[in-house]
Design a protein around this motif. Structure first.
Motif, PDB file in Angstrom:
ATOM      1  N   LEU A  55      -0.991  -7.714   0.429  1.00 59.54           N
ATOM      2  CA  LEU A  55       0.144  -8.167   1.245  1.00 59.54           C
ATOM      3  C   LEU A  55       1.072  -7.002   1.571  1.00 59.54           C
ATOM      4  N   LEU A  56       1.257  -6.124   0.601  1.00 61.32           N
ATOM      5  CA  LEU A  56       2.118  -4.962   0.811  1.00 61.32           C
ATOM      6  C   LEU A  56       1.549  -4.060   1.904  1.00 61.32           C
ATOM      7  N   ILE A  57       0.246  -3.838   1.860  1.00 64.36           N
ATOM      8  CA  ILE A  57      -0.395  -2.978   2.865  1.00 64.36           C
ATOM      9  C   ILE A  57      -0.200  -3.559   4.264  1.00 64.36           C
ATOM     10  N   LYS A  58      -0.337  -4.875   4.397  1.00 61.16           N
ATOM     11  CA  LYS A  58      -0.120  -5.515   5.698  1.00 61.16           C
ATOM     12  C   LYS A  58       1.330  -5.343   6.158  1.00 61.16           C
ATOM     13  N   ALA A  59       2.267  -5.472   5.206  1.00 61.62           N
ATOM     14  CA  ALA A  59       3.683  -5.310   5.542  1.00 61.62           C
ATOM     15  C   ALA A  59       3.979  -3.873   5.979  1.00 61.62           C
ATOM     16  N   LEU A  60       3.358  -2.921   5.317  1.00 64.20           N
ATOM     17  CA  LEU A  60       3.544  -1.516   5.691  1.00 64.20           C
ATOM     18  C   LEU A  60       2.961  -1.241   7.074  1.00 64.20           C
ATOM     19  N   GLU A  61       1.797  -1.818   7.342  1.00 65.74           N
ATOM     20  CA  GLU A  61       1.160  -1.626   8.652  1.00 65.74           C
ATOM     21  C   GLU A  61       2.018  -2.216   9.768  1.00 65.74           C
ATOM     22  N   GLU A  62       2.697  -3.324   9.476  1.00 65.09           N
ATOM     23  CA  GLU A  62       3.587  -3.928  10.471  1.00 65.09           C
ATOM     24  C   GLU A  62       4.792  -3.032  10.770  1.00 65.09           C
ATOM     25  N   LYS A  63       5.132  -2.159   9.833  1.00 68.89           N
ATOM     26  CA  LYS A  63       6.216  -1.193  10.031  1.00 68.89           C
ATOM     27  C   LYS A  63       5.700   0.088  10.688  1.00 68.89           C
ATOM     28  N   GLY A  64       4.406   0.113  11.010  1.00 69.64           N
ATOM     29  CA  GLY A  64       3.824   1.287  11.653  1.00 69.64           C
ATOM     30  C   GLY A  64       3.378   2.363  10.689  1.00 69.64           C
ATOM     31  N   LEU A  65       3.264   2.015   9.390  1.00 70.11           N
ATOM     32  CA  LEU A  65       2.850   2.982   8.376  1.00 70.11           C
ATOM     33  C   LEU A  65       1.381   2.771   8.008  1.00 70.11           C
ATOM     34  N   ARG A  66       0.672   3.875   7.823  1.00 74.58           N
ATOM     35  CA  ARG A  66      -0.754   3.799   7.507  1.00 74.58           C
ATOM     36  C   ARG A  66      -0.986   4.056   6.020  1.00 74.58           C
ATOM     37  N   VAL A  67      -1.961   3.330   5.467  1.00 73.95           N
ATOM     38  CA  VAL A  67      -2.382   3.528   4.080  1.00 73.95           C
ATOM     39  C   VAL A  67      -3.834   4.018   4.114  1.00 73.95           C
ATOM     40  N   PRO A  68      -4.113   5.182   3.529  1.00 74.65           N
ATOM     41  CA  PRO A  68      -3.243   6.010   2.675  1.00 74.65           C
ATOM     42  C   PRO A  68      -2.595   7.190   3.391  1.00 74.65           C
ATOM     43  N   GLU A  69      -2.795   7.338   4.715  1.00 77.50           N
ATOM     44  CA  GLU A  69      -2.321   8.545   5.399  1.00 77.50           C
ATOM     45  C   GLU A  69      -0.824   8.780   5.237  1.00 77.50           C
ATOM     46  N   ASP A  70      -0.020   7.696   5.352  1.00 79.87           N
ATOM     47  CA  ASP A  70       1.434   7.825   5.244  1.00 79.87           C
ATOM     48  C   ASP A  70       1.954   7.443   3.856  1.00 79.87           C
ATOM     49  N   ILE A  71       1.400   6.394   3.301  1.00 78.41           N
ATOM     50  CA  ILE A  71       1.841   5.893   1.996  1.00 78.41           C
ATOM     51  C   ILE A  71       0.625   5.459   1.189  1.00 78.41           C
ATOM     52  N   SER A  72       0.636   5.768  -0.102  1.00 75.71           N
ATOM     53  CA  SER A  72      -0.461   5.374  -0.997  1.00 75.71           C
ATOM     54  C   SER A  72      -0.096   4.099  -1.749  1.00 75.71           C
ATOM     55  N   VAL A  73      -1.126   3.306  -2.073  1.00 77.24           N
ATOM     56  CA  VAL A  73      -0.924   2.028  -2.770  1.00 77.24           C
ATOM     57  C   VAL A  73      -2.011   1.847  -3.823  1.00 77.24           C
ATOM     58  N   VAL A  74      -1.607   1.408  -5.030  1.00 74.12           N
ATOM     59  CA  VAL A  74      -2.589   1.036  -6.052  1.00 74.12           C
ATOM     60  C   VAL A  74      -2.312  -0.397  -6.494  1.00 74.12           C
ATOM     61  N   GLY A  75      -3.354  -1.073  -6.947  1.00 76.28           N
ATOM     62  CA  GLY A  75      -3.231  -2.455  -7.385  1.00 76.28           C
ATOM     63  C   GLY A  75      -3.663  -2.631  -8.827  1.00 76.28           C
ATOM     64  N   TYR A  76      -4.036  -3.866  -9.157  1.00 76.91           N
ATOM     65  CA  TYR A  76      -4.431  -4.180 -10.526  1.00 76.91           C
ATOM     66  C   TYR A  76      -5.313  -5.427 -10.482  1.00 76.91           C
ATOM     67  N   ASP A  77      -6.424  -5.416 -11.178  1.00 75.41           N
ATOM     68  CA  ASP A  77      -7.400  -6.504 -11.325  1.00 75.41           C
ATOM     69  C   ASP A  77      -8.793  -6.084 -10.877  1.00 75.41           C
ATOM     70  N   ASN A  78      -8.863  -5.372  -9.735  1.00 76.00           N
ATOM     71  CA  ASN A  78     -10.137  -5.068  -9.064  1.00 76.00           C
ATOM     72  C   ASN A  78     -10.868  -6.348  -8.685  1.00 76.00           C
ATOM     73  N   TYR A  79     -10.088  -7.279  -8.138  1.00 70.59           N
ATOM     74  CA  TYR A  79     -10.711  -8.489  -7.605  1.00 70.59           C
ATOM     75  C   TYR A  79      -9.850  -9.026  -6.472  1.00 70.59           C
ATOM     76  N   LEU A  80     -10.447  -9.062  -5.273  1.00 65.38           N
ATOM     77  CA  LEU A  80      -9.734  -9.503  -4.092  1.00 65.38           C
ATOM     78  C   LEU A  80     -10.711 -10.209  -3.167  1.00 65.38           C
ATOM     79  N   TYR A  81     -10.259 -11.298  -2.563  1.00 65.83           N
ATOM     80  CA  TYR A  81     -11.119 -12.052  -1.653  1.00 65.83           C
ATOM     81  C   TYR A  81     -11.615 -11.138  -0.536  1.00 65.83           C
ATOM     82  N   PRO A  82     -12.929 -11.110  -0.289  1.00 59.00           N
ATOM     83  CA  PRO A  82     -13.490 -10.220   0.741  1.00 59.00           C
ATOM     84  C   PRO A  82     -12.848 -10.448   2.105  1.00 59.00           C
ATOM     85  N   GLY A  83     -12.506  -9.345   2.756  1.00 56.30           N
ATOM     86  CA  GLY A  83     -11.928  -9.414   4.087  1.00 56.30           C
ATOM     87  C   GLY A  83     -10.428  -9.612   4.121  1.00 56.30           C
TER      88      GLY A  83
END
Length: 345
Positions: free
Chosen positions: A261-289
């Motif tokens: 969700l954070l990555i989508k919010a950053l993209e809406e602000k015109g910021l790219r991940v990871p080119e502009d900002i880096s993000v790490v998560g926790y779990d290593n489990y996310l619904y595909p797509g």
């Protein structure tokens, strides 16, 4: 000497019909989620193979079989947040391996707030209960006092350790993730998670904090970003984050779903991940797509957590000695594509 006939297990039926053991368990226990056609096939094959349900053989076995209730709050099952579905599947598989059935109940925010008792408990359909993910409105404490049967908490704990639980090593996991970011040149690092909403989120924040302090980085209060309501535990699943005026170069998120969700919010602000900002998560489990960026994360050993929860609950039900308290299950860092090197100016 004649060989003893091998007892038929649910896994044998599942293999013959090319379905999951969870499907077999649902069909034989009369639960929803299985078509009538498949239910009939499973029941017919079970009869042909001479399968004996746990309730039938309960008194004949040295080790008893049980009906195990599994509770999850509906907040954890919305918007493709699949980590808890996966955790439930592992619990069900571990139960089946011990010739036990799992009965599943979802609890709503209204039920939590008004302290409604689970139907599984009211109707005495289960022998013990596993609660996956911390409910809101102190509902876990209500269950502890009123369930009247053995409990195990999974992926959360109570501070007084009054209920046995299995959690991942959140403190160390986010410590490792934050170190990873710092090693790649990041010094302005934010944490995403509402403190004290759950013990796990707070533990993960403390791991992040430890890494900053060890590297001589002063924590910035503006870099502590909430992601849910502290009382109910309900998350903002639409990514409405209160970003600081001066953006950090990296974010540590308390789970992969929030990271997406954070990555989508950053993209809406015109910021790219990871080119502009880096993000790490926790779990290593996310619904595909759900996210276009593969998120660097700390993988939780779901199977080991589920196995520990089932084994502990069975020992409690059988009156056996076991190690009580909070059980921490280790995981490991998984590098993906959401972090970029930052050159110090």
């Amino acid at each position: 000497m004649a060989k003893m006939k091998k007892s038929v297990k649910m896994a044998d039926i599942a293999e013959r019909l090319q379905v999951s053991t969870v499907t077999v368990s649902k069909a034989l226990s009369g639960q929803k989620g299985v078509s009538e056609e498949m239910r009939e096939k499973i029941q017919r094959l079970a009869e042909e193979l001479g399968y004996k349900a746990p309730t039938v053989v309960k008194e004949k076995r040295l080790k008893k079989s049980y009906n195990i209730g599994v509770l999850i709050s509906d907040r954890y099952l919305a918007n493709f947040d699949s980590f808890y579905w996966k955790l439930y599947q592992e619990v069900a598989d571990q139960a089946i391996q011990n010739e036990c059935f799992t009965l599943f109940e979802i609890i709503s925010e209204e039920m939590e707030e008004n302290r409604y008792m689970l139907r599984l408990l009211e109707e005495r359909k289960v022998d013990g209960l596993i609660v996956i993910g911390k409910p809101g409105y102190a509902y876990a404490d209500y269950l502890r006092k009123n369930a009247g049967m053995p409990l195990v908490f999974l992926d959360f704990y109570e501070t007084d350790a009054s209920v046995d639980c299995f959690i991942s090593d959140g403190f160390y996991g986010t410590y490792v993730l934050t170190n990873y970011l710092i090693e790649r040149g990041h010094k302005e690092i934010a944490y995403v998670g509402t403190l004290f909403a759950t013990e796990s989120i707070t533990d993960r924040y403390l791991g992040y904090l430890k890494s900053l302090m060890e590297h001589g980085i002063t924590p910035n209060q503006e870099y502590l970003i909430k992601d849910r309501d502290i009382k109910s535990g309900l998350r903002d699943n639409y990514g409405n984050f209160a970003f600081p005026e001066k953006m950090p170069t990296a974010f540590v998120c308390n789970c992969d779903f929030i990271a997406s969700l954070l990555i989508k919010a950053l993209e809406e602000k015109g910021l790219r991940v990871p080119e502009d900002i880096s993000v790490v998560g926790y779990d290593n489990y996310l619904y595909p797509g759900l996210c276009d960026v593969d998120i660097t994360t700390y993988e939780v050993d779901i199977r080991e957590m589920a196995k520990g929860a089932i084994e502990t609950l069975l020992k409690k039900l059988d009156g056996e000695n076991y190690k009580k308290g909070i059980h921490i299950v280790e995981g490991h860092l998984v590098e993906k594509q959401s972090v970029a090197e930052r050159k110090n100016v």
